[in-house]
Design a protein around this motif. Sequence first.
Motif, PDB file in Angstrom:
ATOM      1  N   GLN A  32       2.247  29.277  45.409  1.00  0.00           N
ATOM      2  CA  GLN A  32       2.878  30.137  44.707  1.00  0.00           C
ATOM      3  C   GLN A  32       2.670  29.931  43.245  1.00  0.00           C
ATOM      4  OE1 GLN A  32       6.000  30.159  47.835  1.00  0.00           O
ATOM      5  NE2 GLN A  32       6.920  30.061  46.012  1.00  0.00           N
ATOM      6  N   ASP A  34       3.824  31.233  40.199  1.00  0.00           N
ATOM      7  CA  ASP A  34       4.925  32.175  39.859  1.00  0.00           C
ATOM      8  C   ASP A  34       5.542  32.804  41.007  1.00  0.00           C
ATOM      9  OD1 ASP A  34       6.695  32.145  37.644  1.00  0.00           O
ATOM     10  OD2 ASP A  34       5.491  33.604  36.501  1.00  0.00           O
ATOM     11  N   LEU A  35       5.625  34.300  41.062  1.00  0.00           N
ATOM     12  CA  LEU A  35       6.183  34.844  42.229  1.00  0.00           C
ATOM     13  C   LEU A  35       4.871  35.389  43.126  1.00  0.00           C
ATOM     14  CD1 LEU A  35       9.564  36.347  41.179  1.00  0.00           C
ATOM     15  CD2 LEU A  35       9.025  34.566  42.525  1.00  0.00           C
ATOM     16  N   THR A  62       3.410  26.120  42.937  1.00  0.00           N
ATOM     17  CA  THR A  62       4.117  25.254  43.945  1.00  0.00           C
ATOM     18  C   THR A  62       3.661  25.713  45.376  1.00  0.00           C
ATOM     19  OG1 THR A  62       5.867  26.719  44.063  1.00  0.00           O
ATOM     20  CG2 THR A  62       6.322  25.033  42.473  1.00  0.00           C
ATOM     21  N   SER A  64       4.315  25.848  49.356  1.00  0.00           N
ATOM     22  CA  SER A  64       5.340  25.739  50.569  1.00  0.00           C
ATOM     23  C   SER A  64       4.945  26.128  51.747  1.00  0.00           C
ATOM     24  CB  SER A  64       6.342  26.862  50.087  1.00  0.00           C
ATOM     25  OG  SER A  64       5.993  28.078  50.137  1.00  0.00           O
ATOM     26  N   SER A 171       4.175  17.744  38.070  1.00  0.00           N
ATOM     27  CA  SER A 171       4.725  18.223  39.455  1.00  0.00           C
ATOM     28  C   SER A 171       5.689  17.464  40.202  1.00  0.00           C
ATOM     29  CB  SER A 171       3.683  18.189  40.732  1.00  0.00           C
ATOM     30  OG  SER A 171       3.385  16.734  40.959  1.00  0.00           O
TER      31      SER A 171
ATOM     32  N   HIS B  35      17.620  32.488  39.783  1.00  0.00           N
ATOM     33  CA  HIS B  35      16.562  31.506  40.480  1.00  0.00           C
ATOM     34  C   HIS B  35      15.957  30.655  39.677  1.00  0.00           C
ATOM     35  CE1 HIS B  35      13.158  34.361  39.365  1.00  0.00           C
ATOM     36  NE2 HIS B  35      12.442  33.122  39.527  1.00  0.00           N
ATOM     37  N   GLY B  49      10.900  21.860  42.012  1.00  0.00           N
ATOM     38  CA  GLY B  49      11.246  22.985  41.179  1.00  0.00           C
ATOM     39  C   GLY B  49      11.091  24.111  41.831  1.00  0.00           C
ATOM     40  N   ASP B  50      11.014  24.481  43.135  1.00  0.00           N
ATOM     41  CA  ASP B  50      10.828  25.753  43.847  1.00  0.00           C
ATOM     42  C   ASP B  50      11.938  26.068  44.712  1.00  0.00           C
ATOM     43  OD1 ASP B  50      10.329  24.111  45.820  1.00  0.00           O
ATOM     44  OD2 ASP B  50       8.180  24.741  46.052  1.00  0.00           O
ATOM     45  N   THR B  53      13.042  29.845  43.923  1.00  0.00           N
ATOM     46  CA  THR B  53      11.883  30.830  44.069  1.00  0.00           C
ATOM     47  C   THR B  53      11.635  30.947  45.658  1.00  0.00           C
ATOM     48  OG1 THR B  53      10.864  30.089  42.198  1.00  0.00           O
ATOM     49  CG2 THR B  53       9.403  31.361  43.800  1.00  0.00           C
ATOM     50  N   ASN B  54      11.775  29.924  46.587  1.00  0.00           N
ATOM     51  CA  ASN B  54      11.516  30.118  47.777  1.00  0.00           C
ATOM     52  C   ASN B  54      12.749  30.931  48.542  1.00  0.00           C
ATOM     53  OD1 ASN B  54       9.186  28.538  48.080  1.00  0.00           O
ATOM     54  ND2 ASN B  54      10.074  26.446  48.093  1.00  0.00           N
ATOM     55  N   LEU B  56      14.509  33.104  46.780  1.00  0.00           N
ATOM     56  CA  LEU B  56      14.278  34.359  46.526  1.00  0.00           C
ATOM     57  C   LEU B  56      13.255  35.254  47.399  1.00  0.00           C
ATOM     58  CD1 LEU B  56      15.308  36.790  44.578  1.00  0.00           C
ATOM     59  CD2 LEU B  56      13.423  35.847  42.986  1.00  0.00           C
TER      60      LEU B  56
END
Lengths: 281, 560
Positions: A32, A34-35, A62, A64, A171, B35, B49-50, B53-54, B56
């Motif tokens: 990711q 940002d979004l 980030t 995920s 990070s 968020h 720090g996510d 975001t995750n 959302l």
Amino acid sequence: MPRILIMTDSTCDLPAEWVRQYDIRVVPTYVQFDLESLADDGVELVRADFYRRLVSVSTLPTTSAPPLGQTIEVMTQALKDADHVIALPVSSLLSAIYNIFRLATERTDPSRVTLIDSRMVSMGLGWEVVIAAEMAQAGASPQEIEAAMLDLQPRISLWAALDTLKYLRRSGRVGWAAAMLGDLFDIKPVVSVSGGEVLSQSRVRTSKRAFQTLVDLARQHAPIERLAVLHTQYLDGARQLFDALADIHPNTAVAIVDVTPVIGVHVGPNGLGLAVVRRNR
Amino acid sequence: MTDQSSPQPAENTVCDGHTLYQLALAGCDWLDQHHAIVNQLNVFPVPDGDTGTNMLMTMRNAIKEASDNEHAHIGQVAAHLAHGAMMGSRGNSGTILSQLWQGFAHALKDQPTLTAELLVKGLRQASDTAYRGVIKPVEGTILTVSREVAEEAEEAYQDTDDVIDILACVVDRAKDALARTPEMLPILQKAGVVDSGGSGLTYILEGMLRFVRGEAVIAAETAAVPVEDLAAALAPEDEMGYGYDVQFIIQGDNLNVNVVRSAIDAMGWSTLVVGNESAVKVHVHVHDPGIPLSYGVSLGAISDIVVENMQEQFHEYLRERADQPAPDLIEASPFGIELAGDDIGVVAVVSGEGLARVFQQLGATELVMGGQTNNPSTQEILEAIQRLPVRNVILLPNNKNIILAAEQAARLATDQEVIVVPTRSMPQGISALLPYDPQGELDMVADAMMQAKDDVVTGEITTATRSVELNGVQVNQGQIIGLVDGVLATAGDNLNQVMQDVLAQMQALDCELITLYYGEDILKPDAEELAESLRQVYPDQEFELVYGGQPHYYFILSAE
């Protein structure tokens, strides 16, 4: 002979041709910025682009785990195409992916899925996947493959030398990083993945010393059955490292791969690493 | 985004599919507003720090999936939301959130409308499913919040069947449970934050409540600025942070305001220096308040001293501004390691506060201050060894004149196993410290450190205390001299030239990295200027300039 397929996630760093050759089912992880969320599948996100963007963005991306739904879809398809699935994701201590594979197993057909904690990442995981796939092709049973993986895991080592602390600091992911790396000057940490976790192996201050540390580690672990050189946008360095180990690496079962963004986001560019399988003595 | 034209559901005892969809949308919007704050709370399980975001992204996908079917009956809408959450879930928190929706939808399966009874059942199944969704449930997380929410709903249902009243109780309880998460999970306590996932869930529920109450779920202009933006807007002057605000008055004779001003100016920023020959008022922002204060003392008596930590003031400000009960900024983890039992501890003899920090950061837990003209006693070294709460100790003397005292102290420390790694300079000590592993085997770690000490060549720049001819180098008293690995190598009157001679004799051309530790008598801008000129001479080498703060030595150099 019942057909067995191996399922893993994209942190395994397996070269595409091996994925095709063994029909490995790979669930992508996500990066990711940002979004903006991109699948690490070589299509939505090409790794070279990832590293190019990594050095230019102000807010670190980030990474995920994949959605459970997507994992269930991949597993369902694999169960359609085969009699049994060996699910072999990244170390449960490093990522939520293992738990997602576990939930996917529960929601599909637990009797036809064998879930194994690889305790590894990158080509350390990649070698487990390849060896499991070779065994499946040779007609091994799921139980035999599971037993072989547990026997294999202690023989796999993974080391990585970071070129800079910059990304690890930003990070914040590796807990020990704050303990002994400081912020007064740059240190190049050498880390290992052991028992499923990232541990500090050594600290050096020059890339020459980092390179030598990796060479020494590999030599201490010879004879080697399989060897992969890992890099983050540093193919030249990877080739040099590969050549420096010419006398101890096997002629087959070698690879040079660029590393998963899941690791790369903490390492940054110009990192080097090794994933080796020691010969069973 | 949210359709706010009909905020109130028709009745408070039932809720249809369309309203559930709108509730989810409101929860998502309210989470969207917050968020960034949720991201900043994220320390568990990994501080990446996510979380916000995750969560959302998971909510957005849930809503996207349900948007084509928002007018269906509630069981179907819930199923679509759950499916969307599962397909779009990201990361740990997203996966747990998808499991909450999964459990909730399961309870509502085949139901046309939501009653208070179903809401209670749904929240219970949501929590139960979420607990089953993780391998080892940990309290003090989103799971705890979800469980207490389910318990609260069950309790509230004893008194009312109004779904809005129940939701209101649930939100209060979620906030209360969230506030207690640090008591349950030590890592949260340590970081001074509440759980991020629990906070995300609380925002979602709160958004739902705001919606049914007809309150805005899109933040108004006056709403609290997200901490992240605020932090960016108030970014520190450099990456070391905000530093200290230092003020004092120097009283002395023949003070030269202009000289003081330019000296102070070189130490920091926001400088204000005023006064006359007998008193000068100093105001400056610096990272190390010791530097201007020591400078002041060197000129005369100082008084009216004020030192304020601007970093703390900044955090204080953020805490006040952010509409949050708990502190929002996570302090960087403190340096230092905790040793016990069979661990290996390191004692280092160090000269200069900057160098002391370097040794500390690299893991030397006990420092003995001392050096060339100030050798510490065996007793002082012994006491430092004995202060370490471990059986195994490695000792770094960092000066050839201290090696004997160190060895003696090692012999006297009979309750501990002590190995002296005979480092002869600060750079050797730093190099030796790099492979230090507190959990390793003493002999092996000492061996690795012994080898590593020779990975660097040391250069030292100081002043000749007497005239001498040594190693073919003619030195006059007061001249600048350069030593390479402890041996006199060059002398001269120009610092830059002596540095270049020393680097040449250190074979700097064959090295990759040159580190310059500047001493207490050198001002940072002068050190920077000098480093820059050396970079011109050695363009292929990497240079790092570090404040050493050592007395007597203008510079200590290491090449590797």
